[in-house]
Scaffold this active site. Sequence first.
Site, mmCIF file in Angstrom:
data_model
loop_
_atom_site.group_PDB
_atom_site.id
_atom_site.type_symbol
_atom_site.label_atom_id
_atom_site.label_comp_id
_atom_site.label_asym_id
_atom_site.label_seq_id
_atom_site.Cartn_x
_atom_site.Cartn_y
_atom_site.Cartn_z
ATOM 1 N N ARG A 33 65.515 -89.275 3.477
ATOM 2 C CA ARG A 33 66.698 -88.539 3.033
ATOM 3 C C ARG A 33 67.986 -89.131 3.605
ATOM 4 N NH1 ARG A 33 64.591 -83.688 0.902
ATOM 5 N NH2 ARG A 33 66.536 -83.563 -0.222
ATOM 6 N N ARG A 37 72.629 -87.015 2.147
ATOM 7 C CA ARG A 37 72.491 -85.825 2.987
ATOM 8 C C ARG A 37 73.729 -85.644 3.850
ATOM 9 N NH1 ARG A 37 67.513 -82.561 4.560
ATOM 10 N NH2 ARG A 37 66.986 -81.888 2.472
ATOM 11 N N ARG A 46 79.604 -87.403 -5.224
ATOM 12 C CA ARG A 46 78.869 -86.399 -5.999
ATOM 13 C C ARG A 46 79.823 -85.359 -6.576
ATOM 14 N NH1 ARG A 46 74.002 -83.910 -5.217
ATOM 15 N NH2 ARG A 46 74.799 -82.380 -6.666
ATOM 16 N N ASP A 82 65.003 -87.693 -7.067
ATOM 17 C CA ASP A 82 64.311 -86.548 -6.480
ATOM 18 C C ASP A 82 62.893 -86.512 -7.026
ATOM 19 O OD1 ASP A 82 64.792 -83.975 -4.786
ATOM 20 O OD2 ASP A 82 63.602 -83.331 -6.498
ATOM 21 N N TYR A 157 55.812 -76.700 -6.497
ATOM 22 C CA TYR A 157 57.067 -76.280 -7.153
ATOM 23 C C TYR A 157 56.801 -75.678 -8.535
ATOM 24 C CZ TYR A 157 59.675 -78.377 -3.388
ATOM 25 O OH TYR A 157 60.187 -78.647 -2.151
HETATM 26 O O1 1CP Z 1 65.526 -89.977 0.783
HETATM 27 C C1 1CP Z 1 66.599 -90.132 0.177
HETATM 28 O O2 1CP Z 1 67.648 -90.264 0.781
HETATM 29 C C2 1CP Z 1 66.602 -90.207 -1.332
HETATM 30 C C3 1CP Z 1 66.842 -88.989 -1.984
HETATM 31 C C4 1CP Z 1 65.805 -87.864 -2.080
HETATM 32 C C5 1CP Z 1 64.422 -87.825 -1.835
HETATM 33 C C6 1CP Z 1 63.529 -88.913 -1.273
HETATM 34 C C7 1CP Z 1 66.183 -86.594 -2.553
HETATM 35 C C8 1CP Z 1 67.552 -86.213 -2.933
HETATM 36 N N1 1CP Z 1 65.049 -85.833 -2.658
HETATM 37 C C9 1CP Z 1 63.961 -86.538 -2.195
HETATM 38 C C10 1CP Z 1 62.562 -86.137 -2.144
HETATM 39 C C11 1CP Z 1 62.217 -84.699 -2.146
HETATM 40 N N2 1CP Z 1 62.748 -83.692 -2.901
HETATM 41 C C12 1CP Z 1 61.154 -84.153 -1.390
HETATM 42 C C13 1CP Z 1 60.253 -84.952 -0.504
HETATM 43 C C14 1CP Z 1 60.927 -85.272 0.778
HETATM 44 C C15 1CP Z 1 61.015 -84.155 1.769
HETATM 45 O O3 1CP Z 1 59.967 -83.579 2.106
HETATM 46 O O4 1CP Z 1 62.120 -83.918 2.255
HETATM 47 C C16 1CP Z 1 61.080 -82.785 -1.657
HETATM 48 C C17 1CP Z 1 60.110 -81.784 -1.079
HETATM 49 C C18 1CP Z 1 62.091 -82.510 -2.619
HETATM 50 C C19 1CP Z 1 62.382 -81.208 -3.235
HETATM 51 C C20 1CP Z 1 63.797 -80.850 -3.041
HETATM 52 N N3 1CP Z 1 64.829 -81.353 -3.777
HETATM 53 C C21 1CP Z 1 64.342 -79.996 -2.047
HETATM 54 C C22 1CP Z 1 63.540 -79.249 -0.973
HETATM 55 C C23 1CP Z 1 63.388 -77.807 -1.328
HETATM 56 C C24 1CP Z 1 62.343 -77.112 -0.459
HETATM 57 O O5 1CP Z 1 61.249 -76.833 -0.961
HETATM 58 O O6 1CP Z 1 62.625 -76.868 0.730
HETATM 59 C C25 1CP Z 1 65.729 -79.993 -2.226
HETATM 60 C C26 1CP Z 1 66.756 -79.224 -1.463
HETATM 61 C C27 1CP Z 1 66.020 -80.857 -3.320
HETATM 62 C C28 1CP Z 1 67.348 -81.250 -3.857
HETATM 63 C C29 1CP Z 1 67.835 -82.563 -3.414
HETATM 64 N N4 1CP Z 1 67.119 -83.746 -3.460
HETATM 65 C C30 1CP Z 1 67.892 -84.777 -3.002
HETATM 66 C C31 1CP Z 1 69.168 -84.233 -2.669
HETATM 67 C C32 1CP Z 1 70.342 -85.028 -2.185
HETATM 68 C C33 1CP Z 1 69.122 -82.849 -2.922
HETATM 69 C C34 1CP Z 1 70.234 -81.829 -2.744
HETATM 70 C C35 1CP Z 1 71.023 -81.810 -3.994
HETATM 71 C C36 1CP Z 1 71.986 -80.687 -4.130
HETATM 72 O O7 1CP Z 1 71.674 -79.559 -3.737
HETATM 73 O O8 1CP Z 1 73.054 -80.965 -4.661
#
Ligand code: 1CP
Length: 350
Positions: A33, A37, A46, A82, A157
Amino acid sequence: MMAPMNSTNIHQSPFVRACWGQPVPYPPVWFMRQAGRSLPEYRQVRADLPMLESCRRPELVTEITLQPVRRHRVDAAILFSDIVVPLAAAGIDLDIVPGVGPVVADPVRDAAAVAALPRLDPDQVGYVADAVALLLPELKDTPLIGFAGAPFTLASYLVEGGPSRHHERTKALMYGAPQVWHALCARLAEITLTFLRVQVGAGVAAVQLFDSWAGALSEADYREYVLPHSTAVLGGLAGAGVPRIHFGVGTGHLLPAMAQAGADVVGVDWRTPLSEAATAVGPDRAVQGNLDPAVLFAPWPAIEAQVRRIVAEGASAPGHVFNLGHGVLPATDPDILTRVVALVHEVSAG
Ligand code: 1CP
């Protein structure tokens, strides 16, 4: 003269070499991430664009993917995307809600819903291949990691309808209707494999399969309900020539099984020392991890001590990719991440 921009350089990069267990001058480091972030420049680009829409714009994906490379000098980039992007691309009605995460309009909880799930056509994620094509010349010798969600984490999910703490509906389906569960995971494995093949075809140097929530299962249940499907994904990439990283959280008890699924590198969270993890995954595999992301909020001397410990423990594995044990927390001070990268490089040189 500029170094030629070819895949030979990528294959000789510390990151790819460490993934294959080959000798490296220092453990390569990147952060899960790292893109999107904690960086102010990320928030700026963004602006008000919805997350899924951002993932569909190759120029924007390129910029966000490059930001942490420029700033921290990490040894690998991870594509900004994502895990639910391929599901949305295939036609599943879902959104990524700010401050929440993925939200699914019609949760998948029975055989009819599973049967109605679409397949993914590679053309539906053409924008991901376009982003990789834009990134490769910009990244030069820095390898690009492609990624996808593993069947269990994606299923969670879809079944829950959104983020979940206990995965209770997911487990109800898994234990209550195993055939439906296996059909769901088989379809998700297909989508994930297609999505990863698109990224490999476009030129990513490695792939990471995120099974973030697999740690919620016992080893016996993981082996019965999840392992065959994650094996289908990772096994499907066995001949692709790129290292496969397999990651989960709270998976100390699952490390041997996750390695068996076909990983070249096993991701380890902060609860298991890397030396122990190296023994658990066996002598032919590298490990990735495992600084607790919350440690980055402690004073620098505490961070430094933990980084040094992890570099030392990682040296017992055939290959070690330094990373956090889970993703960067949004409030992390980006300067601390930059300092950690420099420290990892310097400790090992010293
Ligand atoms: O790693 C990086 O920097 C690349 C970007 C990336 C990755 C690898 C994003 C951007 N998402 C992910 C993978 C991801 N997404 C995972 C696996 C990694 C982990 O365990 O952290 C998971 C579980 C998700 C699902 C997801 N998408 C969540 C988690 C929700 C939960 O269940 O707690 C969230 C908050 C997102 C949204 C998301 N994905 C990425 C970003 C920058 C965001 C936030 C976007 C926004 O809210 O505007």
